[in-house]
Design an enzyme around this catalytic site. Sequence first.
Site, PDB file in Angstrom:
ATOM      1  N   ASP A 145       0.856  -1.188   0.000  1.00 58.34           N
ATOM      2  CA  ASP A 145       0.000   0.000   0.000  1.00 58.34           C
ATOM      3  C   ASP A 145       0.892   1.238   0.000  1.00 58.34           C
ATOM      4  OD1 ASP A 145       0.901   0.323   2.602  1.00 58.34           O
ATOM      5  OD2 ASP A 145      -1.086   0.277   3.537  1.00 58.34           O
TER       6      ASP A 145
ATOM      7  N   CYS B 120       3.244  -2.904   3.952  1.00 61.03           N
ATOM      8  CA  CYS B 120       2.396  -1.770   4.328  1.00 61.03           C
ATOM      9  C   CYS B 120       3.216  -0.969   5.347  1.00 61.03           C
ATOM     10  CB  CYS B 120       1.037  -2.213   4.862  1.00 61.03           C
ATOM     11  SG  CYS B 120       1.065  -3.251   6.321  1.00 61.03           S
TER      12      CYS B 120
ATOM     13  N   THR C   8       3.293  -0.956   8.639  1.00 61.29           N
ATOM     14  CA  THR C   8       3.827  -1.797   9.720  1.00 61.29           C
ATOM     15  C   THR C   8       4.086  -3.242   9.303  1.00 61.29           C
ATOM     16  OG1 THR C   8       1.582  -2.399  10.351  1.00 61.29           O
ATOM     17  CG2 THR C   8       2.550  -0.471  11.472  1.00 61.29           C
ATOM     18  N   GLY C   9       3.444  -3.655   8.243  1.00 56.33           N
ATOM     19  CA  GLY C   9       3.487  -5.067   7.834  1.00 56.33           C
ATOM     20  C   GLY C   9       2.394  -5.886   8.509  1.00 56.33           C
ATOM     21  N   VAL C  10       1.757  -5.297   9.518  1.00 55.19           N
ATOM     22  CA  VAL C  10       0.765  -6.050  10.295  1.00 55.19           C
ATOM     23  C   VAL C  10      -0.522  -6.269   9.506  1.00 55.19           C
ATOM     24  CG1 VAL C  10      -0.668  -6.053  12.369  1.00 55.19           C
ATOM     25  CG2 VAL C  10       1.689  -5.267  12.507  1.00 55.19           C
ATOM     26  N   GLY C  11      -1.042  -5.181   8.916  1.00 56.66           N
ATOM     27  CA  GLY C  11      -2.285  -5.316   8.153  1.00 56.66           C
ATOM     28  C   GLY C  11      -2.144  -6.331   7.037  1.00 56.66           C
TER      29      GLY C  11
ATOM     30  N   HIS D 241      11.238 -23.183   9.705  1.00 54.84           N
ATOM     31  CA  HIS D 241      10.265 -23.871  10.559  1.00 54.84           C
ATOM     32  C   HIS D 241       8.826 -23.784  10.049  1.00 54.84           C
ATOM     33  CE1 HIS D 241      13.070 -23.530  14.333  1.00 54.84           C
ATOM     34  NE2 HIS D 241      13.658 -24.089  13.299  1.00 54.84           N
TER      35      HIS D 241
ATOM     36  N   ARG E 135       7.412   1.525   7.172  1.00 52.61           N
ATOM     37  CA  ARG E 135       7.709   2.652   8.062  1.00 52.61           C
ATOM     38  C   ARG E 135       8.282   2.180   9.394  1.00 52.61           C
ATOM     39  NH1 ARG E 135       2.368   6.076   6.179  1.00 52.61           N
ATOM     40  NH2 ARG E 135       3.238   6.655   4.170  1.00 52.61           N
TER      41      ARG E 135
ATOM     42  N   ARG F 111      10.437 -32.526  12.028  1.00 54.65           N
ATOM     43  CA  ARG F 111       9.465 -32.301  13.119  1.00 54.65           C
ATOM     44  C   ARG F 111       8.520 -31.139  12.814  1.00 54.65           C
ATOM     45  NH1 ARG F 111      11.730 -28.040  16.679  1.00 54.65           N
ATOM     46  NH2 ARG F 111      13.732 -27.485  15.749  1.00 54.65           N
ATOM     47  N   HIS F 112       8.934 -30.209  11.940  1.00 57.20           N
ATOM     48  CA  HIS F 112       8.068 -29.063  11.629  1.00 57.20           C
ATOM     49  C   HIS F 112       6.874 -29.456  10.777  1.00 57.20           C
ATOM     50  CE1 HIS F 112      11.108 -26.723  13.528  1.00 57.20           C
ATOM     51  NE2 HIS F 112      12.025 -27.159  12.673  1.00 57.20           N
TER      52      HIS F 112
HETATM   53  C1  RB5 Z   1      -2.026   2.704   6.532  1.00 55.15           C
HETATM   54  O1  RB5 Z   1      -1.994   3.946   7.092  1.00 55.15           O
HETATM   55  C2  RB5 Z   1      -1.610   1.663   7.498  1.00 55.15           C
HETATM   56  O2  RB5 Z   1      -2.663   1.384   8.364  1.00 55.15           O
HETATM   57  C3  RB5 Z   1      -1.172   0.435   6.757  1.00 55.15           C
HETATM   58  O3  RB5 Z   1      -0.122   0.743   5.918  1.00 55.15           O
HETATM   59  C4  RB5 Z   1      -0.724  -0.736   7.582  1.00 55.15           C
HETATM   60  O4  RB5 Z   1       0.391  -0.427   8.336  1.00 55.15           O
HETATM   61  C5  RB5 Z   1      -1.736  -1.429   8.372  1.00 55.15           C
HETATM   62  O5  RB5 Z   1      -1.469  -2.379   9.104  1.00 55.15           O
END
Ligand code: RB5
Length: 160
Positions: free
Chosen positions: A10, A67, A69-72, A100, A111, A134-135
């Site tokens: 994104d 993205c 954080t990479g989390v979304g 693994h 970011r 084992r994995h």
């Molecule tokens: C977008 O602002 C931000 O939420 C997205 O890039 C991402 O980090 C979500 O997890």
Amino acid sequence: MDQTIWVAGDHGGYILKKEILLYLKNNSIPCLDCGTDSEEIVRYPYYADKVASAVSEGRIERGILLCSTGVGMSIMANRYPRVRASLCTSPTVAHLTRAHNNSNILCLGGRITGGMEALAILKEWLSTGYEGGRHDISLGLLEEAERSLCTGGKWNHRNG
Ligand code: RB5
């Protein structure tokens, strides 16, 4: 299976995506840019879908999602059957998740993780093989859970 690495991000991953693609191209690693093409705000689930659906359907072996954080991206990608998306913040995590978890999607935070660190993570993720052994037991459990949960059922396992 197609070995081309599909890469999508994104707006928050756009700058780092350019660096990742440059590295892949400079090292003659087949890759495909699946967008986005600027820092204009877009919705990450659409871009996760491009790569995660291709991995899930067996059209490609591996992909990369970025993205802020990479989390979304990792949350979205891991909703797809057979996807094992890993948010990596160090080369050690990248190594272990390949060895693994047989990770098939690398998620990075544009970011959060700097360019040098991201490339070190990428190199480790690309060069490490799945250990098996084992994995396989845990990966089998993931598949079993996925089959039950994705068809609206509970995962009735024997452990607790
Ligand atoms: C977008 O602002 C931000 O939420 C997205 O890039 C991402 O980090 C979500 O997890």
